[in-house]
Write an enzyme that holds these catalytic residues in place. Structure first.
Site, PDB file in Angstrom:
ATOM      1  N   MET A 110      -1.244  -5.331  -3.805  1.00  0.00           N
ATOM      2  CA  MET A 110      -1.879  -5.315  -2.484  1.00  0.00           C
ATOM      3  C   MET A 110      -2.688  -6.590  -2.281  1.00  0.00           C
ATOM      4  O   MET A 110      -3.488  -6.971  -3.136  1.00  0.00           O
ATOM      5  CB  MET A 110      -2.799  -4.095  -2.338  1.00  0.00           C
ATOM      6  CG  MET A 110      -2.094  -2.750  -2.241  1.00  0.00           C
ATOM      7  SD  MET A 110      -0.911  -2.601  -0.877  1.00  0.00           S
ATOM      8  CE  MET A 110      -1.962  -2.851   0.564  1.00  0.00           C
ATOM      9  N   HIS A 159       9.498  -0.401   5.678  1.00  0.00           N
ATOM     10  CA  HIS A 159       8.280  -0.037   4.938  1.00  0.00           C
ATOM     11  C   HIS A 159       7.494   0.999   5.732  1.00  0.00           C
ATOM     12  O   HIS A 159       7.072   0.752   6.865  1.00  0.00           O
ATOM     13  CB  HIS A 159       7.445  -1.300   4.719  1.00  0.00           C
ATOM     14  CG  HIS A 159       6.223  -1.114   3.866  1.00  0.00           C
ATOM     15  ND1 HIS A 159       6.267  -1.126   2.488  1.00  0.00           N
ATOM     16  CD2 HIS A 159       4.930  -0.909   4.194  1.00  0.00           C
ATOM     17  CE1 HIS A 159       5.050  -0.956   2.004  1.00  0.00           C
ATOM     18  NE2 HIS A 159       4.206  -0.817   3.025  1.00  0.00           N
ATOM     19  N   MET A 203      -0.523   7.614   4.731  1.00  0.00           N
ATOM     20  CA  MET A 203      -1.963   7.638   4.412  1.00  0.00           C
ATOM     21  C   MET A 203      -2.502   9.034   4.691  1.00  0.00           C
ATOM     22  O   MET A 203      -2.123   9.659   5.680  1.00  0.00           O
ATOM     23  CB  MET A 203      -2.718   6.637   5.285  1.00  0.00           C
ATOM     24  CG  MET A 203      -2.186   5.219   5.230  1.00  0.00           C
ATOM     25  SD  MET A 203      -3.229   4.115   6.181  1.00  0.00           S
ATOM     26  CE  MET A 203      -2.200   2.624   6.180  1.00  0.00           C
ATOM     27  N   ASP A 231       1.925  -6.873  -0.042  1.00  0.00           N
ATOM     28  CA  ASP A 231       1.677  -6.142   1.202  1.00  0.00           C
ATOM     29  C   ASP A 231       0.257  -6.436   1.679  1.00  0.00           C
ATOM     30  O   ASP A 231      -0.701  -6.149   0.971  1.00  0.00           O
ATOM     31  CB  ASP A 231       1.856  -4.637   0.916  1.00  0.00           C
ATOM     32  CG  ASP A 231       1.717  -3.758   2.146  1.00  0.00           C
ATOM     33  OD1 ASP A 231       1.599  -4.283   3.268  1.00  0.00           O
ATOM     34  OD2 ASP A 231       1.717  -2.519   1.957  1.00  0.00           O
ATOM     35  N   MET A 265      -0.179   5.981   0.174  1.00  0.00           N
ATOM     36  CA  MET A 265      -1.615   5.760  -0.025  1.00  0.00           C
ATOM     37  C   MET A 265      -2.280   7.130   0.073  1.00  0.00           C
ATOM     38  O   MET A 265      -2.981   7.448   1.036  1.00  0.00           O
ATOM     39  CB  MET A 265      -2.141   4.782   1.026  1.00  0.00           C
ATOM     40  CG  MET A 265      -1.696   3.346   0.751  1.00  0.00           C
ATOM     41  SD  MET A 265      -1.784   2.285   2.196  1.00  0.00           S
ATOM     42  CE  MET A 265      -0.202   2.677   2.944  1.00  0.00           C
ATOM     43  N   SER A 301       6.710  -3.428   8.161  1.00  0.00           N
ATOM     44  CA  SER A 301       5.891  -2.213   8.110  1.00  0.00           C
ATOM     45  C   SER A 301       5.760  -1.637   9.517  1.00  0.00           C
ATOM     46  O   SER A 301       5.228  -2.284  10.419  1.00  0.00           O
ATOM     47  CB  SER A 301       4.506  -2.536   7.553  1.00  0.00           C
ATOM     48  OG  SER A 301       3.644  -1.435   7.807  1.00  0.00           O
ATOM     49  N   HIS A 335       5.423   3.780   1.068  1.00  0.00           N
ATOM     50  CA  HIS A 335       4.193   3.339   0.391  1.00  0.00           C
ATOM     51  C   HIS A 335       3.168   4.452   0.533  1.00  0.00           C
ATOM     52  O   HIS A 335       2.594   4.647   1.600  1.00  0.00           O
ATOM     53  CB  HIS A 335       3.717   2.025   1.044  1.00  0.00           C
ATOM     54  CG  HIS A 335       2.421   1.504   0.495  1.00  0.00           C
ATOM     55  ND1 HIS A 335       1.704   0.508   1.139  1.00  0.00           N
ATOM     56  CD2 HIS A 335       1.715   1.818  -0.618  1.00  0.00           C
ATOM     57  CE1 HIS A 335       0.602   0.260   0.441  1.00  0.00           C
ATOM     58  NE2 HIS A 335       0.588   1.032  -0.617  1.00  0.00           N
ATOM     59  N   ASP A 366       4.251   3.435   5.740  1.00  0.00           N
ATOM     60  CA  ASP A 366       2.931   3.637   5.142  1.00  0.00           C
ATOM     61  C   ASP A 366       2.457   5.070   5.356  1.00  0.00           C
ATOM     62  O   ASP A 366       2.218   5.492   6.484  1.00  0.00           O
ATOM     63  CB  ASP A 366       1.922   2.664   5.761  1.00  0.00           C
ATOM     64  CG  ASP A 366       2.187   1.230   5.334  1.00  0.00           C
ATOM     65  OD1 ASP A 366       2.125   0.965   4.122  1.00  0.00           O
ATOM     66  OD2 ASP A 366       2.478   0.399   6.221  1.00  0.00           O
TER      67      ASP A 366
HETATM   68  C1  DX5 Z   1      -1.898  -1.500   4.799  1.00  0.00           C
HETATM   69  C2  DX5 Z   1      -0.443  -1.225   4.722  1.00  0.00           C
HETATM   70  C3  DX5 Z   1       0.425  -2.341   5.133  1.00  0.00           C
HETATM   71  C4  DX5 Z   1       0.194  -2.838   6.545  1.00  0.00           C
HETATM   72  C5  DX5 Z   1       0.292  -4.329   6.451  1.00  0.00           C
HETATM   73  O1  DX5 Z   1      -2.605  -0.632   4.008  1.00  0.00           O
HETATM   74  O2  DX5 Z   1      -0.062  -0.873   3.404  1.00  0.00           O
HETATM   75  O3  DX5 Z   1       1.797  -2.068   4.919  1.00  0.00           O
HETATM   76  O4  DX5 Z   1       1.108  -2.385   7.499  1.00  0.00           O
HETATM   77  O5  DX5 Z   1      -0.027  -4.874   7.676  1.00  0.00           O
HETATM   78  P1  DX5 Z   1      -0.105  -6.442   7.904  1.00  0.00           P
HETATM   79  O6  DX5 Z   1       1.210  -7.028   7.536  1.00  0.00           O
HETATM   80  O7  DX5 Z   1      -0.433  -6.539   9.349  1.00  0.00           O
HETATM   81  O8  DX5 Z   1      -1.230  -6.961   7.022  1.00  0.00           O
HETATM   82 ZN    ZN Z   2       2.094  -0.739   2.995  1.00  0.00          ZN
END
Ligand code: DX5
Ligand code: ZN
Length: 222
Positions: free
Chosen positions: A135, A31, A35, A173, A66, A8, A64, A33
């Site tokens: 998650m 990956h 948001m 994740d 969010m 990620s 991903h 993210d």
């Molecule tokens: C959190 C993200 C993850 C995040 C995970 O909401 O979806 O992808 O980067 O980070 P780690 O591996 O540090 O928990």
């Molecule tokens: Zn993620």
């Protein structure tokens, strides 16, 4: 099915993103993210950035989302270059229509559930999905602690997929590191996201190899 590792970039250096992306080229997915500050209390990046990342990444993009209104936005991320798009069940109005839209663009469709969402809510959808993301932290931030009580969701999903004869990938994740990867793979996870574990390590390629080795050791015994 071989285990896949998805670093990620939330834990990468956003001022040196291309450099940090190239450092994890030994993994299987990148990956990303997304948001929006509404679905989760944090913001990261959006369509124009994903489009550029997809152009420079040697790995396929695992987006991903969010964000609110994935019905509208998920296909746009597929068009921006993501090979796999994960939307959150909690934000989706018509998950089947989202999956159909992604498939019509030739992309993989994946649905995520937050820790508070029962696994039963996503089970009726597995016939239309390529992947389910369980998650193991509250989405929004990297570096949080792994929630071990989410592991039974993986066991349930793997059993349901096998019963249905579905070639379903299961992704985890949040809080995945050397100490936790074995637990999720043993329960049926085969796509592992890791942010801080990989980008927090001085040798990113070495950390990917170490995680892969730990996962494969458990996977072959399963
Ligand atoms: C959190 C993200 C993850 C995040 C995970 O909401 O979806 O992808 O980067 O980070 P780690 O591996 O540090 O928990
Ligand atoms: Zn993620």
């Amino acid at each position: 099915m071989a285990i896949q590792i998805a670093p990620s970039i939330l834990s990468a250096d956003f001022a040196n993103l291309e450099r940090d992306i190239l450092e994890v080229a030994d993994a299987d997915w990148l990956h990303v993210d997304v948001m929006d500050g509404h679905f989760v209390p944090n913001m990261t990046l959006g369509l124009p950035v994903v489009e550029r990342i997809a152009q420079v990444s040697p790995l396929p993009i695992d987006a991903h989302l969010m964000i609110d209104d994935p019905d509208r936005w998920a296909p746009r991320y597929a068009e921006a270059g993501a090979a796999s798009v994960t939307f959150h069940l909690e934000a989706a109005r018509d998950p089947r229509a989202i999956a159909a839209d992604l498939h019509s663009l030739g992309k993989r469709a994946s649905c995520a559930i937050k820790p508070g969402t029962p696994v039963e809510d996503v089970l009726p959808l597995i016939d239309t999905l390529d992947m389910v993301l369980v998650m193991t932290v509250e989405p929004g931030f990297g570096g949080q602690s792994f929630m071990a009580d989410m592991v039974p969701k993986l066991t349930t999903l793997r059993a349901a997929a096998e019963a249905a004869g579905r070639d379903l990938r299961l992704q985890t994740d949040g809080g995945i590191a050397r100490a936790t990867i074995g637990t999720v793979v043993e329960a049926g996870c085969d796509v592992v996201v890791a942010g801080s574990a990989i980008y927090g390590a001085p040798d990113r390629a070495g950390e990917i190899a170490a995680l892969r080795e730990l996962a494969e050791a458990v996977h072959h015994h399963a």
